[in-house]
Design a protein around this motif. Structure first.
Motif, PDB file in Angstrom:
ATOM      1  N   GLY A  75       0.787  -1.229   0.000  1.00  9.32           N
ATOM      2  CA  GLY A  75       0.000   0.000   0.000  1.00  9.32           C
ATOM      3  C   GLY A  75       0.821   1.283   0.000  1.00  9.32           C
ATOM      4  O   GLY A  75       0.279   2.369   0.185  1.00  9.32           O
ATOM      5  N   VAL A  76       2.124   1.174  -0.235  1.00  8.11           N
ATOM      6  CA  VAL A  76       2.997   2.356  -0.184  1.00  8.11           C
ATOM      7  C   VAL A  76       2.575   3.421  -1.192  1.00  8.11           C
ATOM      8  O   VAL A  76       2.798   4.615  -0.970  1.00  8.11           O
ATOM      9  N   GLU A  77       1.944   3.013  -2.276  1.00 12.57           N
ATOM     10  CA  GLU A  77       1.525   3.977  -3.294  1.00 12.57           C
ATOM     11  C   GLU A  77       0.488   4.966  -2.778  1.00 12.57           C
ATOM     12  O   GLU A  77       0.275   6.025  -3.360  1.00 12.57           O
ATOM     13  N   ASN A  78      -0.160   4.642  -1.646  1.00 15.21           N
ATOM     14  CA  ASN A  78      -1.165   5.526  -1.047  1.00 15.21           C
ATOM     15  C   ASN A  78      -0.629   6.311   0.144  1.00 15.21           C
ATOM     16  O   ASN A  78      -1.391   6.981   0.835  1.00 15.21           O
TER      17      ASN A  78
ATOM     18  N   ALA B 142      16.470   6.894  -6.625  1.00 20.49           N
ATOM     19  CA  ALA B 142      15.493   6.456  -5.622  1.00 20.49           C
ATOM     20  C   ALA B 142      14.089   6.940  -5.995  1.00 20.49           C
ATOM     21  O   ALA B 142      13.119   6.179  -5.921  1.00 20.49           O
ATOM     22  N   ILE B 143      13.981   8.182  -6.400  1.00 22.47           N
ATOM     23  CA  ILE B 143      12.673   8.740  -6.752  1.00 22.47           C
ATOM     24  C   ILE B 143      12.105   8.041  -7.983  1.00 22.47           C
ATOM     25  O   ILE B 143      10.916   7.712  -8.026  1.00 22.47           O
ATOM     26  N   GLU B 144      12.948   7.782  -8.976  1.00 21.35           N
ATOM     27  CA  GLU B 144      12.485   7.048 -10.160  1.00 21.35           C
ATOM     28  C   GLU B 144      11.982   5.657  -9.774  1.00 21.35           C
ATOM     29  O   GLU B 144      10.971   5.188 -10.296  1.00 21.35           O
ATOM     30  N   THR B 145      12.691   5.005  -8.866  1.00 16.13           N
ATOM     31  CA  THR B 145      12.268   3.677  -8.393  1.00 16.13           C
ATOM     32  C   THR B 145      10.912   3.766  -7.710  1.00 16.13           C
ATOM     33  O   THR B 145      10.020   2.949  -7.979  1.00 16.13           O
ATOM     34  N   LEU B 146      10.744   4.748  -6.828  1.00 14.15           N
ATOM     35  CA  LEU B 146       9.474   4.904  -6.110  1.00 14.15           C
ATOM     36  C   LEU B 146       8.331   5.190  -7.094  1.00 14.15           C
ATOM     37  O   LEU B 146       7.235   4.659  -6.948  1.00 14.15           O
TER      38      LEU B 146
ATOM     39  N   GLU C  48       8.285   4.636 -10.595  1.00 14.99           N
ATOM     40  CA  GLU C  48       8.068   3.624 -11.634  1.00 14.99           C
ATOM     41  C   GLU C  48       7.687   2.247 -11.064  1.00 14.99           C
ATOM     42  O   GLU C  48       6.766   1.610 -11.561  1.00 14.99           O
ATOM     43  N   LYS C  49       8.401   1.803 -10.063  1.00 18.00           N
ATOM     44  CA  LYS C  49       8.181   0.446  -9.549  1.00 18.00           C
ATOM     45  C   LYS C  49       7.006   0.364  -8.572  1.00 18.00           C
ATOM     46  O   LYS C  49       6.320  -0.650  -8.513  1.00 18.00           O
ATOM     47  N   TYR C  50       6.791   1.457  -7.795  1.00 21.50           N
ATOM     48  CA  TYR C  50       5.781   1.399  -6.737  1.00 21.50           C
ATOM     49  C   TYR C  50       4.590   2.327  -6.960  1.00 21.50           C
ATOM     50  O   TYR C  50       3.667   2.341  -6.153  1.00 21.50           O
ATOM     51  N   GLY C  51       4.612   3.114  -8.027  1.00 21.58           N
ATOM     52  CA  GLY C  51       3.469   3.967  -8.344  1.00 21.58           C
ATOM     53  C   GLY C  51       3.250   5.124  -7.393  1.00 21.58           C
ATOM     54  O   GLY C  51       2.128   5.609  -7.242  1.00 21.58           O
ATOM     55  N   ILE C  52       4.302   5.600  -6.755  1.00 20.14           N
ATOM     56  CA  ILE C  52       4.185   6.708  -5.802  1.00 20.14           C
ATOM     57  C   ILE C  52       4.194   8.026  -6.567  1.00 20.14           C
ATOM     58  O   ILE C  52       5.034   8.249  -7.435  1.00 20.14           O
ATOM     59  N   LYS C  53       3.256   8.897  -6.227  1.00 23.02           N
ATOM     60  CA  LYS C  53       3.205  10.224  -6.836  1.00 23.02           C
ATOM     61  C   LYS C  53       4.284  11.097  -6.194  1.00 23.02           C
ATOM     62  O   LYS C  53       4.408  11.154  -4.972  1.00 23.02           O
ATOM     63  N   THR C  54       5.044  11.787  -7.018  1.00 19.02           N
ATOM     64  CA  THR C  54       6.178  12.569  -6.507  1.00 19.02           C
ATOM     65  C   THR C  54       5.733  13.713  -5.588  1.00 19.02           C
ATOM     66  O   THR C  54       6.502  14.130  -4.722  1.00 19.02           O
TER      67      THR C  54
END
Length: 157
Positions: free
Chosen positions: A90-93, A112-116, A118-124
């Protein structure tokens, strides 16, 4: 250790809060509260672990993620290489406190930000990058690539 704690507190203060009613012995009053279930502190291993520890002293219930990035010392550009990442479900939320004590060129932070993203769908927009020392070069790189990310730092050198 004290400096890390102060930085952690300042970074936590940037997280979104909600208004709530607090009952005190003198009566109810307005207050604010963090939704700790929606906060994930992420360490860029190994140096970031010291700042992560300070964050967890303040928010022991926060979720934790880890990213291992190292520079390729054999190449001329010394580009960052992602070796490992693990995030809670649920990290994407969640709102993210990205912990790394130093922002030099910005290569590891961008990786790190690209990984978050692209891989985890986290909004910057949900990322706060906390570090003790920033180099102007790294700040320019971060600002050009991700102007929406808040950077909380103790020093620009």
């Amino acid at each position: 250790r004290r400096a890390m704690r102060l930085l952690a507190e300042d970074a936590i203060a940037e997280l979104p809060t909600k208004q709530t009613q607090i009952v005190t012995p003198c009566g109810p009053t307005a207050g604010t509260e963090l939704d700790v279930d929606k906060i994930c502190a992420i360490s860029i291993i190994r140096a970031g672990d010291s700042l992560l520890q300070a964050v967890l002293e303040c928010l022991p219930e926060a979720h934790v993620g880890k990213i291992l990035i190292q520079r390729n010392e054999e190449s001329k550009e010394k580009e960052p290489i992602l070796y490992y990442s693990k995030m809670p479900p649920g990290v994407e939320n969640m709102h993210i406190l990205l912990c790394d004590p130093m922002l030099a060129t910005g290569g590891s932070a961008l990786c790190a930000i690209e990984t978050l993203k692209e891989k985890y769908g986290i909004k910057t927009e949900k990322i706060i990058f906390a570090n003790m020392i920033c180099c102007p070069e790294g700040l320019k790189t971060m600002g050009a690539s991700y102007p929406e990310i808040k950077i909380v730092t103790a020093c620009i050198d």
